[in-house]
Design a protein around this motif. Structure first.
Motif, PDB file in Angstrom:
ATOM      1  N   GLU A 191       0.871  -1.170   0.000  1.00 13.69           N
ATOM      2  CA  GLU A 191       0.000   0.000   0.000  1.00 13.69           C
ATOM      3  C   GLU A 191       0.911   1.224   0.000  1.00 13.69           C
ATOM      4  OE1 GLU A 191      -3.572   1.727   2.858  1.00 13.69           O
ATOM      5  OE2 GLU A 191      -2.722  -0.252   3.240  1.00 13.69           O
ATOM      6  N   LEU A 192       0.531   2.285  -0.691  1.00 12.08           N
ATOM      7  CA  LEU A 192       1.267   3.546  -0.653  1.00 12.08           C
ATOM      8  C   LEU A 192       0.347   4.626  -0.108  1.00 12.08           C
ATOM      9  CD1 LEU A 192       3.301   3.581  -3.988  1.00 12.08           C
ATOM     10  CD2 LEU A 192       4.195   3.377  -1.669  1.00 12.08           C
ATOM     11  N   GLN A 193       0.916   5.491   0.727  1.00 11.75           N
ATOM     12  CA  GLN A 193       0.160   6.585   1.315  1.00 11.75           C
ATOM     13  C   GLN A 193       0.873   7.887   1.023  1.00 11.75           C
ATOM     14  OE1 GLN A 193       0.257   7.188   5.637  1.00 11.75           O
ATOM     15  NE2 GLN A 193      -1.983   7.252   5.561  1.00 11.75           N
ATOM     16  N   CYS A 194       0.138   8.866   0.524  1.00 10.67           N
ATOM     17  CA  CYS A 194       0.687  10.201   0.282  1.00 10.67           C
ATOM     18  C   CYS A 194       0.953  10.848   1.642  1.00 10.67           C
ATOM     19  CB  CYS A 194      -0.305  11.030  -0.521  1.00 10.67           C
ATOM     20  SG  CYS A 194       0.190  12.746  -0.746  1.00 10.67           S
ATOM     21  N   THR A 195       2.173  11.334   1.869  1.00 10.23           N
ATOM     22  CA  THR A 195       2.483  11.947   3.159  1.00 10.23           C
ATOM     23  C   THR A 195       2.024  13.399   3.225  1.00 10.23           C
ATOM     24  OG1 THR A 195       4.717  12.532   2.452  1.00 10.23           O
ATOM     25  CG2 THR A 195       4.443  10.411   3.582  1.00 10.23           C
ATOM     26  N   ARG A 224      -2.342  12.310   3.139  1.00  7.82           N
ATOM     27  CA  ARG A 224      -2.686  11.044   3.801  1.00  7.82           C
ATOM     28  C   ARG A 224      -3.620  10.161   2.981  1.00  7.82           C
ATOM     29  NH1 ARG A 224       1.383  12.181   6.452  1.00  7.82           N
ATOM     30  NH2 ARG A 224       1.295  12.914   8.575  1.00  7.82           N
ATOM     31  N   SER A 225      -3.879  10.525   1.732  1.00  3.99           N
ATOM     32  CA  SER A 225      -4.656   9.657   0.850  1.00  3.99           C
ATOM     33  C   SER A 225      -3.825   8.411   0.577  1.00  3.99           C
ATOM     34  CB  SER A 225      -4.951  10.410  -0.450  1.00  3.99           C
ATOM     35  OG  SER A 225      -5.699   9.607  -1.328  1.00  3.99           O
ATOM     36  N   SER A 226      -4.479   7.273   0.386  1.00  3.05           N
ATOM     37  CA  SER A 226      -3.689   6.059   0.152  1.00  3.05           C
ATOM     38  C   SER A 226      -4.331   5.173  -0.894  1.00  3.05           C
ATOM     39  CB  SER A 226      -3.488   5.279   1.450  1.00  3.05           C
ATOM     40  OG  SER A 226      -4.719   4.835   1.944  1.00  3.05           O
ATOM     41  N   SER A 227      -3.490   4.358  -1.474  1.00  3.04           N
ATOM     42  CA  SER A 227      -3.944   3.376  -2.455  1.00  3.04           C
ATOM     43  C   SER A 227      -4.716   2.282  -1.732  1.00  3.04           C
ATOM     44  CB  SER A 227      -2.742   2.758  -3.172  1.00  3.04           C
ATOM     45  OG  SER A 227      -2.013   1.948  -2.262  1.00  3.04           O
ATOM     46  N   TYR A 276       5.772   9.705  -0.530  1.00  3.84           N
ATOM     47  CA  TYR A 276       4.871   8.593  -0.220  1.00  3.84           C
ATOM     48  C   TYR A 276       5.492   7.665   0.810  1.00  3.84           C
ATOM     49  CZ  TYR A 276       2.361  10.316  -4.189  1.00  3.84           C
ATOM     50  OH  TYR A 276       1.656  11.137  -5.028  1.00  3.84           O
ATOM     51  N   ARG A 277       4.631   7.058   1.604  1.00 11.09           N
ATOM     52  CA  ARG A 277       5.050   6.069   2.603  1.00 11.09           C
ATOM     53  C   ARG A 277       4.561   4.708   2.113  1.00 11.09           C
ATOM     54  NH1 ARG A 277       2.376   8.119   6.498  1.00 11.09           N
ATOM     55  NH2 ARG A 277       4.156   9.193   7.389  1.00 11.09           N
ATOM     56  N   GLU A 278       5.465   3.730   2.125  1.00 11.04           N
ATOM     57  CA  GLU A 278       5.050   2.376   1.753  1.00 11.04           C
ATOM     58  C   GLU A 278       4.618   1.632   3.012  1.00 11.04           C
ATOM     59  OE1 GLU A 278       6.546  -1.540  -0.705  1.00 11.04           O
ATOM     60  OE2 GLU A 278       8.049  -0.172   0.088  1.00 11.04           O
TER      61      GLU A 278
END
Length: 78
Positions: A28-32, A35-38, A64-66
């Motif tokens: 999963e990836l999250q926009c830092t 905070r929107s995420s896949s 992005y945060r994995e």
């Protein structure tokens, strides 16, 4: 009623689950920035494509945060 407990020192090892029926790794990836995420998905390419689409719509959202869901198993070392 009585309780009985045995407490002893033991060596344990923890490692990724390798059983054939083990769940696959989920990415999963999250926009830092927002905070929107896949959606969580076993296919990293699907998750990466979400990030490309997200940055395309929001050019300032470049970090992005994995998030990885990986299953592990603890095993008693004998």
């Amino acid at each position: 009623m009585s309780a009985h407990a045995v407490i002893r020192y033991a060596d344990w090892m923890i490692s990724p689950e390798t059983a054939p029926e083990a769940p696959a790794i989920v990415h999963e990836l999250q926009c830092t920035t927002c905070r929107s995420s896949s959606e969580a998905n076993e296919d990293f390419e699907t998750v990466r494509n979400w990030a490309f689409q997200h940055v395309g719509r929001h050019p300032s959202h470049t970090a992005y945060r994995e998030i990885i869901h990986r299953f592990w198993r603890a095993t008693l070392v004998r």
